[in-house]
Every structure is written in structure tokens, then in C-alpha cells.
Motif scaffolding. Sequence first.
Motif, PDB file in Angstrom:
ATOM      1  N   GLN A   1       0.928  -1.000  -0.295  1.00 57.18           N
ATOM      2  CA  GLN A   1       0.049  -0.156  -0.045  1.00 57.18           C
ATOM      3  C   GLN A   1       0.801   1.227  -0.176  1.00 57.18           C
ATOM      4  N   VAL A   2       0.643   1.929  -0.988  1.00 56.88           N
ATOM      5  CA  VAL A   2       1.486   3.334  -1.201  1.00 56.88           C
ATOM      6  C   VAL A   2       0.579   4.362  -0.319  1.00 56.88           C
ATOM      7  N   GLN A   3       1.315   5.061   0.596  1.00 53.85           N
ATOM      8  CA  GLN A   3       0.401   6.324   1.216  1.00 53.85           C
ATOM      9  C   GLN A   3       1.419   7.475   0.667  1.00 53.85           C
ATOM     10  N   LEU A   4       0.450   8.374   0.295  1.00 49.46           N
ATOM     11  CA  LEU A   4       0.992   9.701  -0.250  1.00 49.46           C
ATOM     12  C   LEU A   4       0.507  10.875   0.581  1.00 49.46           C
ATOM     13  N   VAL A   5       1.663  11.769   0.993  1.00 52.72           N
ATOM     14  CA  VAL A   5       1.038  13.264   1.557  1.00 52.72           C
ATOM     15  C   VAL A   5       1.665  14.452   0.634  1.00 52.72           C
ATOM     16  N   GLU A   6       0.711  15.341   0.215  1.00 52.29           N
ATOM     17  CA  GLU A   6       0.985  16.659  -0.518  1.00 52.29           C
ATOM     18  C   GLU A   6       1.422  17.689   0.588  1.00 52.29           C
ATOM     19  N   SER A   7       2.151  18.324   0.118  1.00 51.71           N
ATOM     20  CA  SER A   7       2.343  19.623   0.923  1.00 51.71           C
ATOM     21  C   SER A   7       2.879  20.909  -0.150  1.00 51.71           C
ATOM     22  N   GLY A   8       2.792  22.152   0.424  1.00 51.35           N
ATOM     23  CA  GLY A   8       3.233  23.302  -0.479  1.00 51.35           C
ATOM     24  C   GLY A   8       2.014  24.050  -1.181  1.00 51.35           C
ATOM     25  N   GLY A   9       0.768  23.700  -0.606  1.00 51.20           N
ATOM     26  CA  GLY A   9      -0.149  24.453  -1.325  1.00 51.20           C
ATOM     27  C   GLY A   9      -0.348  25.915  -0.385  1.00 51.20           C
ATOM     28  N   GLY A  10      -1.399  26.787  -0.925  1.00 47.95           N
ATOM     29  CA  GLY A  10      -1.497  27.998  -0.039  1.00 47.95           C
ATOM     30  C   GLY A  10      -2.100  29.140  -1.052  1.00 47.95           C
ATOM     31  N   LEU A  11      -1.942  30.417  -0.748  1.00 45.82           N
ATOM     32  CA  LEU A  11      -2.664  31.413  -1.570  1.00 45.82           C
ATOM     33  C   LEU A  11      -1.308  32.081  -2.397  1.00 45.82           C
ATOM     34  N   VAL A  12      -1.669  32.491  -3.620  1.00 43.71           N
ATOM     35  CA  VAL A  12      -0.499  33.105  -4.355  1.00 43.71           C
ATOM     36  C   VAL A  12      -1.235  33.808  -5.269  1.00 43.71           C
ATOM     37  N   GLN A  13      -0.779  35.159  -5.950  1.00 39.97           N
ATOM     38  CA  GLN A  13      -1.017  36.142  -6.464  1.00 39.97           C
ATOM     39  C   GLN A  13      -1.049  35.643  -7.834  1.00 39.97           C
ATOM     40  N   ALA A  14      -2.031  36.023  -8.875  1.00 42.50           N
ATOM     41  CA  ALA A  14      -1.931  35.644 -10.261  1.00 42.50           C
ATOM     42  C   ALA A  14      -0.706  36.168 -10.743  1.00 42.50           C
ATOM     43  N   GLY A  15      -0.114  35.289 -11.570  1.00 37.96           N
ATOM     44  CA  GLY A  15       1.295  35.480 -12.171  1.00 37.96           C
ATOM     45  C   GLY A  15       2.396  34.755 -11.464  1.00 37.96           C
ATOM     46  N   GLY A  16       2.039  34.425 -10.153  1.00 37.01           N
ATOM     47  CA  GLY A  16       3.301  34.066  -9.316  1.00 37.01           C
ATOM     48  C   GLY A  16       3.384  32.381  -9.505  1.00 37.01           C
ATOM     49  N   SER A  17       4.318  31.973  -8.670  1.00 38.45           N
ATOM     50  CA  SER A  17       4.770  30.391  -8.675  1.00 38.45           C
ATOM     51  C   SER A  17       4.456  29.750  -7.361  1.00 38.45           C
ATOM     52  N   MET A  18       4.377  28.481  -7.579  1.00 38.96           N
ATOM     53  CA  MET A  18       4.347  27.730  -6.513  1.00 38.96           C
ATOM     54  C   MET A  18       4.881  26.224  -6.788  1.00 38.96           C
ATOM     55  N   ARG A  19       5.366  25.508  -5.920  1.00 36.26           N
ATOM     56  CA  ARG A  19       5.781  24.346  -5.887  1.00 36.26           C
ATOM     57  C   ARG A  19       5.070  23.308  -4.800  1.00 36.26           C
ATOM     58  N   LEU A  20       4.293  22.065  -5.362  1.00 35.93           N
ATOM     59  CA  LEU A  20       3.724  21.328  -4.588  1.00 35.93           C
ATOM     60  C   LEU A  20       4.658  19.998  -4.495  1.00 35.93           C
ATOM     61  N   SER A  21       4.724  19.326  -3.352  1.00 36.98           N
ATOM     62  CA  SER A  21       5.550  18.395  -3.239  1.00 36.98           C
ATOM     63  C   SER A  21       4.536  17.055  -2.586  1.00 36.98           C
ATOM     64  N   CYS A  22       4.948  16.019  -2.959  1.00 34.64           N
ATOM     65  CA  CYS A  22       4.212  14.763  -2.593  1.00 34.64           C
ATOM     66  C   CYS A  22       5.189  13.591  -2.183  1.00 34.64           C
ATOM     67  N   ALA A  23       5.052  13.352  -0.772  1.00 33.43           N
ATOM     68  CA  ALA A  23       5.886  12.188  -0.108  1.00 33.43           C
ATOM     69  C   ALA A  23       5.228  10.936  -0.302  1.00 33.43           C
ATOM     70  N   ALA A  24       6.117   9.772  -0.475  1.00 30.86           N
ATOM     71  CA  ALA A  24       5.240   8.496  -0.444  1.00 30.86           C
ATOM     72  C   ALA A  24       5.946   7.991   1.048  1.00 30.86           C
ATOM     73  N   SER A  25       5.177   7.109   1.524  1.00 28.91           N
ATOM     74  CA  SER A  25       5.454   6.349   2.894  1.00 28.91           C
ATOM     75  C   SER A  25       6.623   5.639   2.727  1.00 28.91           C
ATOM     76  N   ASP A  26       6.976   5.198   1.553  1.00 30.64           N
ATOM     77  CA  ASP A  26       8.445   4.649   1.525  1.00 30.64           C
ATOM     78  C   ASP A  26       8.926   5.022   0.125  1.00 30.64           C
ATOM     79  N   SER A  27      10.033   4.216  -0.195  1.00 29.43           N
ATOM     80  CA  SER A  27      10.656   4.339  -1.667  1.00 29.43           C
ATOM     81  C   SER A  27      10.200   3.566  -2.615  1.00 29.43           C
ATOM     82  N   THR A  28       8.903   3.171  -2.719  1.00 32.81           N
ATOM     83  CA  THR A  28       8.101   2.734  -3.804  1.00 32.81           C
ATOM     84  C   THR A  28       7.827   3.366  -4.763  1.00 32.81           C
ATOM     85  N   LEU A  29       7.757   4.882  -4.683  1.00 30.86           N
ATOM     86  CA  LEU A  29       7.414   5.629  -5.893  1.00 30.86           C
ATOM     87  C   LEU A  29       8.451   5.637  -7.044  1.00 30.86           C
ATOM     88  N   SER A  30       9.469   5.133  -6.842  1.00 30.27           N
ATOM     89  CA  SER A  30      10.721   4.963  -7.905  1.00 30.27           C
ATOM     90  C   SER A  30       9.989   3.849  -8.867  1.00 30.27           C
TER      91      SER A  30
END
Length: 125
Positions: A1-30
Motif C-alpha cells: 500500500q502506497v501512502q501519499l502526503v502532499e504539501s506546499g499549497g497556499g495562497l498566491v497572486q496571479a502570475g506567481g509561482s508555487m511548488r507542490l510536493s508529494c512524499a510516499a510512505s516509502d521509496s516505492t514511488l521509484s
Amino acid sequence: QVQLVESGGGLVQAGGSMRLSCAASDSTLSRYAVGWFRQAPGTEREFVATMSWNRSRTRYADSVKGRFTISKDNAKGEVYLDMKNLKPEDTAVYYCAAEKFPYGLGTHRTSFGYWGQGTQVTVSS
């Protein structure tokens, strides 16, 4: 079972940039194709970007092509979505996902069986 956790969201103005990240519970994402999807209020969840398990193929929705970039760090077991030139219509809850079975290409939404809890991205005009 792969468990995923996102981070990095929020509020940004139009034209801006943002990075979202997602971490798996183990290294199986490879070994898994991964993707990002989003859902705005009152709409169905839609495809944003996917990447094959070996990172050789990527796909993007037309609405984000040229602005968003998906990447995967197999050593860390993490997936990223780099977003630039954000628009108010990009406002949504963003979900990280992985395919149900390893070594896939990530070409069909129905093949994604592992989902994160979602992270809110709000773009103000």
C-alpha cells in the motif's frame, strides 16, 4: 500500500509561482507512474500532469502546458509539481496520485489507485 502526503499549497497572486510536493510512505514511488490531479468546487477531478515510472514520458493537460512541470525524485520517493504564471482558474485542491501497479506509463486515469489527501491552491486575481 502506497501512502501519499502532499504539501506546499497556499495562497498566491496571479502570475506567481508555487511548488507542490508529494512524499510516499516509502521509496516505492521509484517503481510507479505518478500524477497530479485537481478539483475545483462544483467540478469533477481533472487530470493535470502524469509521469511514467521511469520518468521517460510526461503528459500535461492543455490548460497547464508550458506553465506546469511534473518531476519525480526516485531516490527520495517524492513527486513535485512546479507551477508558474498561475491563473485564478488554477484554484483547486491538488491531489498527488500513483498507479495501482508498478512499471506503468501513467496514461490512463483509471490506472491510478493511490491518492493523497489533497492540498489547496488558491490564486487571487
